[in-house]
Design a protein around this motif. Structure first.
Motif, short mmCIF file in Angstrom:
data_model
loop_
_atom_site.label_atom_id
_atom_site.label_comp_id
_atom_site.label_asym_id
_atom_site.label_seq_id
_atom_site.Cartn_x
_atom_site.Cartn_y
_atom_site.Cartn_z
N MET A 276 65.35 -23.67 43.99
CA MET A 276 63.98 -23.74 44.51
C MET A 276 63.58 -25.19 44.73
O MET A 276 63.98 -26.08 43.99
N LEU A 277 62.79 -25.40 45.78
CA LEU A 277 62.30 -26.73 46.12
C LEU A 277 60.79 -26.64 46.30
O LEU A 277 60.28 -25.75 46.99
N ALA A 278 60.06 -27.55 45.68
CA ALA A 278 58.61 -27.64 45.84
C ALA A 278 58.29 -28.92 46.62
O ALA A 278 58.66 -30.01 46.20
N VAL A 279 57.64 -28.77 47.76
CA VAL A 279 57.29 -29.91 48.61
C VAL A 279 55.81 -30.17 48.48
O VAL A 279 54.98 -29.28 48.68
N ARG A 280 55.49 -31.42 48.15
CA ARG A 280 54.09 -31.82 48.01
C ARG A 280 53.74 -32.90 49.01
O ARG A 280 54.61 -33.69 49.41
N ALA A 281 52.48 -32.95 49.40
CA ALA A 281 52.00 -33.98 50.32
C ALA A 281 50.49 -34.09 50.17
O ALA A 281 49.86 -33.33 49.42
N ARG A 282 49.92 -35.04 50.89
CA ARG A 282 48.47 -35.23 50.82
C ARG A 282 47.73 -34.07 51.48
O ARG A 282 46.66 -33.64 51.03
N ILE B 96 59.78 -23.42 48.23
CA ILE B 96 60.86 -22.95 49.10
C ILE B 96 61.97 -22.35 48.27
O ILE B 96 62.40 -22.93 47.26
N GLU B 97 62.45 -21.18 48.71
CA GLU B 97 63.55 -20.53 48.01
C GLU B 97 64.46 -19.87 49.03
O GLU B 97 64.01 -19.13 49.90
N ASN B 98 65.76 -20.17 48.94
CA ASN B 98 66.76 -19.59 49.83
C ASN B 98 66.41 -19.78 51.31
O ASN B 98 66.56 -18.87 52.13
N VAL C 282 49.85 -39.78 65.32
CA VAL C 282 50.68 -39.94 64.12
C VAL C 282 51.90 -39.03 64.13
O VAL C 282 52.82 -39.23 63.32
N VAL C 283 51.96 -38.06 65.05
CA VAL C 283 53.14 -37.20 65.10
C VAL C 283 54.37 -37.99 65.52
O VAL C 283 55.51 -37.52 65.36
N ARG C 284 54.16 -39.18 66.05
CA ARG C 284 55.30 -40.03 66.40
C ARG C 284 55.86 -40.75 65.17
O ARG C 284 56.86 -41.46 65.27
N GLU C 285 55.21 -40.56 64.01
CA GLU C 285 55.66 -41.20 62.77
C GLU C 285 56.21 -40.13 61.83
O GLU C 285 55.63 -39.83 60.80
N VAL C 286 57.33 -39.54 62.19
CA VAL C 286 57.95 -38.50 61.36
C VAL C 286 58.66 -39.17 60.19
O VAL C 286 59.56 -39.99 60.38
N VAL C 287 58.23 -38.82 58.97
CA VAL C 287 58.80 -39.46 57.78
C VAL C 287 59.73 -38.54 57.00
O VAL C 287 60.45 -39.00 56.12
N ALA C 288 59.73 -37.25 57.32
CA ALA C 288 60.65 -36.32 56.65
C ALA C 288 60.82 -35.09 57.52
O ALA C 288 59.90 -34.67 58.23
N VAL C 289 62.03 -34.52 57.49
CA VAL C 289 62.34 -33.28 58.19
C VAL C 289 63.07 -32.34 57.24
O VAL C 289 64.06 -32.74 56.61
N VAL C 290 62.55 -31.14 57.10
CA VAL C 290 63.20 -30.10 56.29
C VAL C 290 63.53 -28.95 57.23
O VAL C 290 62.66 -28.43 57.92
N ARG C 291 64.79 -28.58 57.28
CA ARG C 291 65.21 -27.47 58.14
C ARG C 291 65.97 -26.45 57.30
O ARG C 291 66.91 -26.77 56.61
N GLY C 292 65.49 -25.21 57.34
CA GLY C 292 66.12 -24.16 56.56
C GLY C 292 66.11 -24.44 55.07
O GLY C 292 67.01 -24.04 54.33
N GLY C 293 65.06 -25.13 54.62
CA GLY C 293 64.93 -25.44 53.20
C GLY C 293 65.72 -26.64 52.75
O GLY C 293 65.71 -26.98 51.55
N VAL C 294 66.41 -27.33 53.67
CA VAL C 294 67.23 -28.50 53.33
C VAL C 294 66.63 -29.73 53.98
O VAL C 294 66.33 -29.72 55.18
N ARG C 295 66.43 -30.79 53.20
CA ARG C 295 65.93 -32.02 53.80
C ARG C 295 67.05 -32.65 54.63
O ARG C 295 68.13 -32.97 54.10
N VAL C 296 66.78 -32.85 55.93
CA VAL C 296 67.80 -33.39 56.84
C VAL C 296 67.37 -34.70 57.46
O VAL C 296 68.11 -35.29 58.25
N GLY C 297 66.17 -35.18 57.10
CA GLY C 297 65.70 -36.43 57.66
C GLY C 297 64.50 -36.96 56.92
O GLY C 297 63.96 -36.30 56.04
#
Length: 389
Positions: free
Chosen positions: A1-7, A25-27, A374-389
């Motif tokens: 399981m992954l817990a993603v937090r943000a402002r 996030i789970e599976n 600000v959408v041009r400032e992507v600081v993280a990408v998670v795809r399918g529950g996996v951080r890829v960027g």
């Protein structure tokens, strides 16, 4: 399981932001979304600090096989399949790095993108989830004929649709008009008769496939809507001398539920638009306002790959372009997420941050509801529950 937090979090549909969210996030799927920074037990925590979470962007119109060079056609036709597939993979990775977690590819050669679709399904880091059309159907030496989708007559276009269904494509793309990219092709002229266009739609729908019509010009838009196409790609209602947002066609789009897949945005620093394009911009802004007020569903695509200023990874500039064309930031964000997901046929699993949806998330460095830039400032990408960027 992954817990993603943000402002904060924009869920893809709501009018504003959810403060201090925790996304569990789970599976590979979102198990829960909780506001207020709730405690998390038994999960790895990804704390993104002051960033804002969004659903992964969904590009309704891209060309992974095009390399955004000064000689797109020449480089594509000179490349063998192995070389072209490597370029397609690189284009997919560039899109993912920019926060695009799903693409609808509408310009393939040799069904190569279907191979990448299988690869990204196995490995989220390999690229976005792919919705693929295969080679677009076009007339002999018609727009993008070099991709291999030439077909003539009612029997010919029906056979072309059957081939795509048998190959396992997700959508059928048709060049209803010509296009500027192809020498000798006329973007203002309709390439197929109404019987052929209706045959495409009938054959595709019988096989459970949606249909996408390339049409910048009002002539093509009118025919595609009458034939029953599900989406109109570009949909700028151009004429040879200007713009004509035909209200009867717009009313028919609303009645039929036809979606406009807008292709907006470009990288900064390129040459200014030609004079014949620049003078149309005020009319385009007014016309898109007419579509919006009439209730036409509009989603966002990039048309990436066709020119250097349309490089793969430029999709966020389309979001800001929508605001330049009179949309609010929330309208633009919906067009890039939840609405785009519906257009791509994945609205039940993507385009929103909600329990049960795929864990495709991005984080940007600011408040996109207040400032879409600000959408041009992507600081993280998670795809399918996996951080890829």
């Amino acid at each position: 399981m992954l817990a993603v937090r943000a402002r904060a979090l924009f869920d893809g549909v709501g009018p504003g932001l959810i403060e201090r969210p925790t996304v569990l996030i789970e599976n590979g799927r979102i198990a829960a979304v909780s506001p207020g920074g709730v405690p998390v037990v038994g999960a790895e925590v990804l704390d993104l600090g002051t960033a804002t979470l969004l659903p992964g962007f969904i590009d309704t119109h891209t060309h992974l096989a095009f390399d955004a060079s000064d000689d797109v056609i020449g480089r594509l036709t000179a490349a063998d399949d192995a070389t072209l597939l490597e370029r397609i993979r690189a284009a997919a990775r560039a899109s993912l790095a920019a926060g695009v977690t799903t693409v609808r590819d509408l310009g393939d050669r040799g069904y190569l993108t279907l191979r990448l679709r299988a690869e990204t399904a196995r490995d989220p880091a390999a690229g976005p989830h792919i919705v693929a059309s295969g080679p677009p159907i076009t007339t002999t030496r018609g727009h993008c004929w070099f991709l291999g989708g030439q077909a003539e007559g009612v029997a010919g276009v029906r056979a072309a649709v059957r081939e795509r269904a048998e190959r396992g494509t997700d959508v059928v793309k048709v060049m209803v008009t010509g296009g500027d990219l192809t020498p000798g092709s006329d973007p203002y002229s309709v390439q197929y008769g109404r019987d052929e266009l209706r045959a495409v739609v009938d054959e595709a729908h019988r096989r459970g496939l949606p249909t996408a019509a390339h049409a910048h010009a009002v002539t093509g838009i009118r025919e595609a809507v009458a034939a029953g196409f599900d989406t109109i790609e570009h949909c700028f209602f151009l004429t040879e001398s200007g713009v004509d947002f035909d209200r009867r066609v717009i009313e028919e789009m609303v009645r039929r539920g036809t979606t406009a897949s807008l292709t907006l945005g470009a990288l900064p620093g390129g040459p200014p638009p030609p004079a014949h394009i620049a003078r149309r911009i005020p009319s385009l802004i007014a016309g898109l306002g007419t579509l919006r007020e009439a209730g036409v569903t509009m989603a966002l695509g990039s048309d990436s790959g066709i020119f250097p200023v349309k490089a793969h990874g430029s999709y966020p500039y389309g979001v800001t372009a929508m605001t330049d064309f009179g949309f609010t930031p929330v309208q633009a964000l919906r067009a890039a997420t939840s609405t785009a997901a519906v257009v791509c046929g994945v609205g039940g699993r993507k385009g929103r941050i909600a329990a049960g949806y795929d864990a495709d998330l991005i984080a940007v460095g600011g408040d996109p509801v207040a400032d879409a830039g600000v959408v041009r400032e992507v600081v993280a990408v998670v795809r399918g529950g996996v951080r890829v960027g």
